[in-house]
Scaffold this motif. Sequence first.
Motif, PDB file in Angstrom:
ATOM      1  N   THR A  24       0.835  -1.208   0.000  1.00 56.60           N
ATOM      2  CA  THR A  24       0.000   0.000   0.000  1.00 56.60           C
ATOM      3  C   THR A  24       0.873   1.262   0.000  1.00 56.60           C
ATOM      4  OG1 THR A  24      -0.093  -0.070   2.432  1.00 56.60           O
ATOM      5  CG2 THR A  24      -1.884  -1.154   1.217  1.00 56.60           C
ATOM      6  N   SER A  25       2.136   1.112  -0.378  1.00 58.30           N
ATOM      7  CA  SER A  25       3.045   2.255  -0.371  1.00 58.30           C
ATOM      8  C   SER A  25       2.709   3.211  -1.502  1.00 58.30           C
ATOM      9  CB  SER A  25       4.497   1.777  -0.504  1.00 58.30           C
ATOM     10  OG  SER A  25       4.679   1.120  -1.735  1.00 58.30           O
ATOM     11  N   SER A  26       3.281   4.419  -1.434  1.00 55.85           N
ATOM     12  CA  SER A  26       3.034   5.424  -2.453  1.00 55.85           C
ATOM     13  C   SER A  26       3.673   5.021  -3.767  1.00 55.85           C
ATOM     14  CB  SER A  26       3.611   6.767  -1.989  1.00 55.85           C
ATOM     15  OG  SER A  26       5.015   6.671  -1.853  1.00 55.85           O
ATOM     16  N   SER A  27       3.313   5.732  -4.827  1.00 51.72           N
ATOM     17  CA  SER A  27       3.852   5.424  -6.148  1.00 51.72           C
ATOM     18  C   SER A  27       5.362   5.575  -6.166  1.00 51.72           C
ATOM     19  CB  SER A  27       3.211   6.342  -7.192  1.00 51.72           C
ATOM     20  OG  SER A  27       1.811   6.147  -7.240  1.00 51.72           O
ATOM     21  N   MET A  28       5.875   6.661  -5.592  1.00 58.91           N
ATOM     22  CA  MET A  28       7.311   6.872  -5.565  1.00 58.91           C
ATOM     23  C   MET A  28       7.998   5.807  -4.720  1.00 58.91           C
ATOM     24  SD  MET A  28       9.980   8.424  -6.516  1.00 58.91           S
ATOM     25  CE  MET A  28       9.369   9.900  -7.335  1.00 58.91           C
ATOM     26  N   GLY A  29       7.398   5.458  -3.586  1.00 59.99           N
ATOM     27  CA  GLY A  29       7.971   4.415  -2.737  1.00 59.99           C
ATOM     28  C   GLY A  29       8.045   3.084  -3.451  1.00 59.99           C
ATOM     29  N   LEU A  30       7.003   2.763  -4.221  1.00 54.70           N
ATOM     30  CA  LEU A  30       6.994   1.499  -4.962  1.00 54.70           C
ATOM     31  C   LEU A  30       8.078   1.488  -6.030  1.00 54.70           C
ATOM     32  CD1 LEU A  30       5.669  -1.210  -5.560  1.00 54.70           C
ATOM     33  CD2 LEU A  30       4.049  -0.031  -7.055  1.00 54.70           C
ATOM     34  N   LEU A  31       8.265   2.605  -6.720  1.00 51.52           N
ATOM     35  CA  LEU A  31       9.289   2.667  -7.763  1.00 51.52           C
ATOM     36  C   LEU A  31      10.691   2.554  -7.179  1.00 51.52           C
ATOM     37  CD1 LEU A  31       7.911   5.470 -10.126  1.00 51.52           C
ATOM     38  CD2 LEU A  31       7.908   3.006 -10.509  1.00 51.52           C
ATOM     39  N   LEU A  32      10.948   3.256  -6.089  1.00 54.46           N
ATOM     40  CA  LEU A  32      12.273   3.209  -5.478  1.00 54.46           C
ATOM     41  C   LEU A  32      12.562   1.839  -4.873  1.00 54.46           C
ATOM     42  CD1 LEU A  32      12.503   6.735  -3.790  1.00 54.46           C
ATOM     43  CD2 LEU A  32      13.465   5.983  -5.969  1.00 54.46           C
ATOM     44  N   THR A  33      11.521   1.231  -4.282  1.00 53.58           N
ATOM     45  CA  THR A  33      11.693  -0.123  -3.750  1.00 53.58           C
ATOM     46  C   THR A  33      12.009  -1.103  -4.873  1.00 53.58           C
ATOM     47  OG1 THR A  33      10.161   0.341  -1.939  1.00 53.58           O
ATOM     48  CG2 THR A  33      10.583  -1.969  -2.448  1.00 53.58           C
ATOM     49  N   SER A  34      11.305  -0.965  -5.987  1.00 54.67           N
ATOM     50  CA  SER A  34      11.565  -1.833  -7.140  1.00 54.67           C
ATOM     51  C   SER A  34      12.986  -1.655  -7.644  1.00 54.67           C
ATOM     52  CB  SER A  34      10.566  -1.531  -8.261  1.00 54.67           C
ATOM     53  OG  SER A  34       9.229  -1.734  -7.833  1.00 54.67           O
ATOM     54  N   ALA A  35      13.443  -0.404  -7.696  1.00 57.54           N
ATOM     55  CA  ALA A  35      14.815  -0.149  -8.141  1.00 57.54           C
ATOM     56  C   ALA A  35      15.826  -0.804  -7.208  1.00 57.54           C
ATOM     57  CB  ALA A  35      15.069   1.353  -8.213  1.00 57.54           C
ATOM     58  N   GLY A  36      15.586  -0.694  -5.898  1.00 58.53           N
ATOM     59  CA  GLY A  36      16.496  -1.310  -4.940  1.00 58.53           C
ATOM     60  C   GLY A  36      16.559  -2.820  -5.081  1.00 58.53           C
ATOM     61  N   ILE A  37      15.404  -3.436  -5.306  1.00 55.83           N
ATOM     62  CA  ILE A  37      15.368  -4.899  -5.445  1.00 55.83           C
ATOM     63  C   ILE A  37      16.063  -5.332  -6.732  1.00 55.83           C
ATOM     64  CG2 ILE A  37      13.819  -6.867  -5.754  1.00 55.83           C
ATOM     65  CD1 ILE A  37      11.859  -5.367  -3.899  1.00 55.83           C
ATOM     66  N   ILE A  38      15.895  -4.575  -7.799  1.00 56.46           N
ATOM     67  CA  ILE A  38      16.595  -4.899  -9.045  1.00 56.46           C
ATOM     68  C   ILE A  38      18.102  -4.758  -8.859  1.00 56.46           C
ATOM     69  CG2 ILE A  38      16.891  -4.255 -11.471  1.00 56.46           C
ATOM     70  CD1 ILE A  38      13.982  -3.310 -11.465  1.00 56.46           C
ATOM     71  N   PHE A  39      18.531  -3.743  -8.095  1.00 54.12           N
ATOM     72  CA  PHE A  39      19.951  -3.604  -7.766  1.00 54.12           C
ATOM     73  C   PHE A  39      20.457  -4.847  -7.047  1.00 54.12           C
ATOM     74  CE2 PHE A  39      19.890   1.144  -8.226  1.00 54.12           C
ATOM     75  CZ  PHE A  39      21.018   1.238  -9.022  1.00 54.12           C
ATOM     76  N   VAL A  40      19.668  -5.327  -6.073  1.00 51.24           N
ATOM     77  CA  VAL A  40      20.061  -6.523  -5.318  1.00 51.24           C
ATOM     78  C   VAL A  40      20.185  -7.725  -6.248  1.00 51.24           C
ATOM     79  CG1 VAL A  40      19.326  -8.140  -3.530  1.00 51.24           C
ATOM     80  CG2 VAL A  40      19.088  -5.688  -3.152  1.00 51.24           C
ATOM     81  N   ALA A  41      19.197  -7.891  -7.137  1.00 51.42           N
ATOM     82  CA  ALA A  41      19.219  -9.025  -8.066  1.00 51.42           C
ATOM     83  C   ALA A  41      20.407  -8.942  -9.012  1.00 51.42           C
ATOM     84  CB  ALA A  41      17.920  -9.075  -8.861  1.00 51.42           C
ATOM     85  N   ALA A  42      20.840  -7.722  -9.328  1.00 53.46           N
ATOM     86  CA  ALA A  42      21.966  -7.571 -10.265  1.00 53.46           C
ATOM     87  C   ALA A  42      23.260  -8.149  -9.707  1.00 53.46           C
ATOM     88  CB  ALA A  42      22.160  -6.095 -10.610  1.00 53.46           C
ATOM     89  N   PHE A  43      23.373  -8.214  -8.385  1.00 51.59           N
ATOM     90  CA  PHE A  43      24.597  -8.744  -7.774  1.00 51.59           C
ATOM     91  C   PHE A  43      24.458 -10.218  -7.406  1.00 51.59           C
ATOM     92  CE2 PHE A  43      25.011  -4.185  -7.117  1.00 51.59           C
ATOM     93  CZ  PHE A  43      26.345  -3.966  -7.413  1.00 51.59           C
ATOM     94  N   SER A  44      23.417 -10.878  -7.911  1.00 48.98           N
ATOM     95  CA  SER A  44      23.207 -12.293  -7.582  1.00 48.98           C
ATOM     96  C   SER A  44      24.345 -13.201  -8.051  1.00 48.98           C
ATOM     97  CB  SER A  44      21.870 -12.772  -8.160  1.00 48.98           C
ATOM     98  OG  SER A  44      21.827 -12.604  -9.558  1.00 48.98           O
ATOM     99  N   PRO A  45      24.985 -12.958  -9.230  1.00 50.58           N
ATOM    100  CA  PRO A  45      26.124 -13.818  -9.587  1.00 50.58           C
ATOM    101  C   PRO A  45      27.244 -13.780  -8.556  1.00 50.58           C
ATOM    102  CG  PRO A  45      25.357 -12.623 -11.515  1.00 50.58           C
ATOM    103  CD  PRO A  45      24.642 -12.036 -10.329  1.00 50.58           C
ATOM    104  N   LEU A  46      27.563 -12.595  -8.058  1.00 47.36           N
ATOM    105  CA  LEU A  46      28.613 -12.476  -7.051  1.00 47.36           C
ATOM    106  C   LEU A  46      28.218 -13.192  -5.774  1.00 47.36           C
ATOM    107  CD1 LEU A  46      31.295 -11.265  -6.068  1.00 47.36           C
ATOM    108  CD2 LEU A  46      30.021  -9.199  -5.436  1.00 47.36           C
ATOM    109  N   TRP A  47      26.966 -13.004  -5.346  1.00 47.55           N
ATOM    110  CA  TRP A  47      26.503 -13.647  -4.123  1.00 47.55           C
ATOM    111  C   TRP A  47      26.512 -15.160  -4.254  1.00 47.55           C
ATOM    112  CZ3 TRP A  47      21.672 -10.377  -2.325  1.00 47.55           C
ATOM    113  CH2 TRP A  47      22.101  -9.086  -2.015  1.00 47.55           C
ATOM    114  N   ALA A  48      26.067 -15.660  -5.412  1.00 47.93           N
ATOM    115  CA  ALA A  48      26.005 -17.113  -5.606  1.00 47.93           C
ATOM    116  C   ALA A  48      27.399 -17.723  -5.565  1.00 47.93           C
ATOM    117  CB  ALA A  48      25.315 -17.431  -6.934  1.00 47.93           C
ATOM    118  N   VAL A  49      28.363 -17.078  -6.234  1.00 49.07           N
ATOM    119  CA  VAL A  49      29.733 -17.594  -6.248  1.00 49.07           C
ATOM    120  C   VAL A  49      30.321 -17.572  -4.835  1.00 49.07           C
ATOM    121  CG1 VAL A  49      32.079 -17.177  -7.075  1.00 49.07           C
ATOM    122  CG2 VAL A  49      30.146 -16.996  -8.651  1.00 49.07           C
TER     123      VAL A  49
END
Length: 340
Positions: free
Chosen positions: A271-296
Motif C-alpha cells: 500500500t506504499s506510495s507510487s514513488m515508494g513502490l518505484l524506489l523499492t523496485s529499483a532497490g530490489i533490481i539492484f540486489v538481483a543484479a549482484f546475484s552472480p557475485l553472491w552465488a559464487v
Amino acid sequence: MAADGTDPFTPSLGCGFNDWVCYGQEGVARLIGQACKAAGNFIGDMLTNSFLGAQASSGDWDIAGSHFWFWAAVASMLVVGIGAWQVSVAVILQQPGRVLQVLAGMVAGVILSVLSLQWMPTIVTAMSGITSQLTAGLNGEAGIGAAILNVLGLGQGPNGVGYEIQSASPTWSIATVTSGGVNVIGPLLLALAALGVIAFAAFLLFVAMSLRTFGLIALVAFAPLGLMFYGQPRMKDMAMKWGQLALGLLLAEPLAAGILLLATNIAASTTSSSMGLLLTSAGIIFVAAFSPLWAVKFVEFAAGEVRTALSHSQWTQRQGSQTVSRVGRGVGSMVRRLAR
C-alpha cells in the motif's frame, strides 16, 4: 496554463498566441515526457532480455568448443610432460602405487574436461528452462520479466513493438500530480528521476546476466586449463575453483529470478506510495543484479565449510586411532606385568 491533455507525458497547456513562456514550458515538459517514455521502453527491454536475450546460443557453445580443443592440446602437452616426469621418478623409486595414482589423475582430468564440454550447455539450458517455468507458474505471468514489468506498469507498445507506460502505473500517477494545476514540469522531472534510477538498475541486471552467460562459456572454453591438472596434488585447487565458479554462475539466474519474484509478490499487496513502490523496485533490481557475485561467494563459503568439516573428521579419526593405540599398548603392558 493548466494541462488539458489526457497523456501526462505529452501535455498541452493551451497557450495563447503570444504566450512564449507557456510555449517554452510546454516544449520542456514534452521533452521530459518523451525522455520518460524512452526510459520506460529501455527498462522494458533490459528486464525482458535479462532472462531471455542474455542466453547463450548454440553458436556460442560451438565457439567455446573450438577454443576448448585448442586449450586441451596445450594442457595435454603440459600434463603429459609433468606426468612422464612423475612416473619416471616413481619407477626409479619403485613406487607402483604412485605410478597408478599419476595415471589415474591424468585420465580423471581428461574425463572431467570432456564432460564439461558435453554437459555444460545442457545444464545451462535446463536451468534456464526450469527457472522460467517455476517463475511463470508461481506468478501467473509469461515470465519473471513480464511480472516485474507489470509491477512497474509497463506494457507492450502498439502492435507489440517496444514498451510504454500504462495509465494505471505508479509513474503515470506521479506525472499527473500538478501544483495547483499549473506546474507540469516538476512532476515529470520527478517521474524521470525515478525511471532513471530503475533504468540504471535494470541495465546492471542485464549486464550481470550477460556476464554470467559469458562466464559459463569461458569456463567451458578454458576448462582444460583447470580440469586436466586435477591429478596433480598441488594444482587440484584449480579444478576446485573451476567447479565452484561454474556452480555459482549456474545458481545466479534462479537466485536473481527468485529475488525478483519475491519482490513482485510483495509489491502486489503493498500500500506504499507510487514513488515508494518505484524506489523499492529499483532497490530490489539492484540486489538481483549482484546475484552472480553472491552465488559464487556462497558456493565458495559452502565448499570451505565442507573442507573444514572433512579435515576435522580426519583429525578426529586420527586422534581416535591414536587413543585406541595408546589404550591397546597400556592394556598389553598391564597383561605382561601380570603374567610375570
